[in-house]
Design an enzyme around this catalytic site. Structure first.
Site, PDB file in Angstrom:
ATOM      1  N   HIS A  51       0.841  -1.201   0.000  1.00 20.66           N
ATOM      2  CA  HIS A  51       0.000   0.000   0.000  1.00 20.66           C
ATOM      3  C   HIS A  51       0.868   1.239   0.000  1.00 20.66           C
ATOM      4  O   HIS A  51       0.889   2.006   0.971  1.00 20.66           O
ATOM      5  CB  HIS A  51      -0.917  -0.003   1.221  1.00 20.66           C
ATOM      6  CG  HIS A  51      -1.882  -1.139   1.210  1.00 20.66           C
ATOM      7  ND1 HIS A  51      -2.737  -1.373   0.164  1.00 20.66           N
ATOM      8  CD2 HIS A  51      -2.116  -2.115   2.108  1.00 20.66           C
ATOM      9  CE1 HIS A  51      -3.457  -2.432   0.426  1.00 20.66           C
ATOM     10  NE2 HIS A  51      -3.097  -2.912   1.595  1.00 20.66           N
ATOM     11  N   SER A  65       4.342  -0.838   5.024  1.00 19.70           N
ATOM     12  CA  SER A  65       4.623  -0.771   3.590  1.00 19.70           C
ATOM     13  C   SER A  65       5.263   0.558   3.197  1.00 19.70           C
ATOM     14  O   SER A  65       5.220   0.950   2.035  1.00 19.70           O
ATOM     15  CB  SER A  65       3.341  -1.041   2.796  1.00 19.70           C
ATOM     16  OG  SER A  65       2.254  -0.415   3.391  1.00 19.70           O
ATOM     17  N   GLU A  70      -6.644  -9.499   3.516  1.00 18.54           N
ATOM     18  CA  GLU A  70      -6.129 -10.624   4.325  1.00 18.54           C
ATOM     19  C   GLU A  70      -7.287 -11.362   5.003  1.00 18.54           C
ATOM     20  O   GLU A  70      -7.334 -12.595   5.029  1.00 18.54           O
ATOM     21  CB  GLU A  70      -5.137 -10.125   5.390  1.00 18.54           C
ATOM     22  CG  GLU A  70      -4.562 -11.292   6.196  1.00 18.54           C
ATOM     23  CD  GLU A  70      -3.770 -10.847   7.420  1.00 18.54           C
ATOM     24  OE1 GLU A  70      -2.944  -9.918   7.313  1.00 18.54           O
ATOM     25  OE2 GLU A  70      -3.982 -11.437   8.500  1.00 18.54           O
TER      26      GLU A  70
END
Ligand code: SF4
Length: 287
Positions: free
Chosen positions: A39, A268, A124
């Protein structure tokens, strides 16, 4: 003074997926990735320049293509479709997420009712719950518990196991599991804390820094759920908390008078993004 969280930035799973993707791009030149690899716009756009194509659905690729599965993992149906269409899966699901999938599958086969605590729309969670099949329930908020208990009572389920999304808030997990334990006191209830160590240490460090500094800067992608959680933690402790995706979002005027600045970044967020923010702070605020 700038205090940067030691646990800021790429976790092992993201680091592995980015480095493996670079290797695959050298080998195959053109590869698809099911969803954004991480992301973070900067990281994704650099990989796109090297040949990565982000897709949202396997329908968008021709048979026999090379398709990366990112660290979040995917649903059972994706593996099934890929097999049927001879799509070459390059599976970069984080080993910790794969371990949860296997555990969920094992409990499902042993007849357990599976509760997954997590954000209902997070990839997820969607991937993990697919391994539990229909005898399962997702709890995101305390308010969801009532409906979950109703399902358990109506179906007379006695064996229940609870898992949690790897990046879920530790505090919210505790609240939900404490309530579940009270409600299900007469059942065989197993609680598995599958929050990733990387997530819990980052959340602990974020709390500490938020208490110790005049202001907090949280760096991470707008779609990053773990970055959002860091922001929630920091802003509940320190009212001078700002969330930014890149250095361009930084509003220097808001932090100019601060003596100490705490910095945390999501799983991220690449090191370069953190370094760029520090560079500007040193130039503009802590001159
Ligand atoms: S946060 Fe943990 S589980 Fe999630 S990708 Fe990173 S290392 Fe893996």
């Amino acid at each position: 003074m700038i205090n940067i969280g030691k646990t800021s930035g790429f976790c092992k799973g993201v680091e592995l997926s980015v480095s493996k993707t670079k290797e695959y791009l050298e080998k195959y030149k053109k590869i698809y990735c099911l969803g954004e690899l991480v992301h973070n716009k900067e990281v994704v756009s650099n990989l796109e320049k090297k040949g990565l194509i982000v897709i949202n659905n396997l329908n968008e690729v021709e048979d026999n293509s090379n398709v990366i599965l990112r660290a979040h993992g995917v649903s059972v149906s994706v593996y099934k479709e890929a097999k049927e269409r001879n799509i070459n899966i390059l599976d970069l699901t984080c080993p910790k997420v794969l371990k949860i999938h296997n555990e969920v599958k094992k409990y499902q086969e042993n007849g357990y009712f599976i509760i997954l605590i997590g954000s209902k729309l997070h990839p997820e969670t969607i991937g993990t719950i697919s391994f539990a099949k229909e005898k399962s329930f997702i709890i995101e908020q305390l308010e969801d518990i009532k409906e979950c208990i109703k399902v358990i009572e109506e179906n007379k389920y006695n064996h229940i196991v609870v898992f949690v999304q790897t990046t879920f808030s530790k505090d919210r997990f505790k609240e939900i599991t404490e309530k579940l334990s009270k409600e299900l006191i007469n059942k065989d209830l197993i609680i598995k804390n599958t929050i990733c160590n990387a997530t819990s240490s980052r959340q602990d460090e974020c709390k500490r820094l938020s208490n110790q500094n005049d202001c907090m800067i949280i760096i991470g992608g707008k779609n990053s759920s773990n970055t959002k959680k860091l922001y929630d933690i920091a802003s509940s402790i320190n009212e001078n908390t700002y969330i930014i995706e890149t250095v361009n979002d930084l509003d220097i005027s808001k932090i100019k008078d601060k003596k100490s600045i705490g910095i945390m970044a999501g799983a991220s967020t690449p090191k370069e993004s953190i370094d760029n923010v520090i560079k500007i702070l040193k130039q503009e605020v802590l001159k």
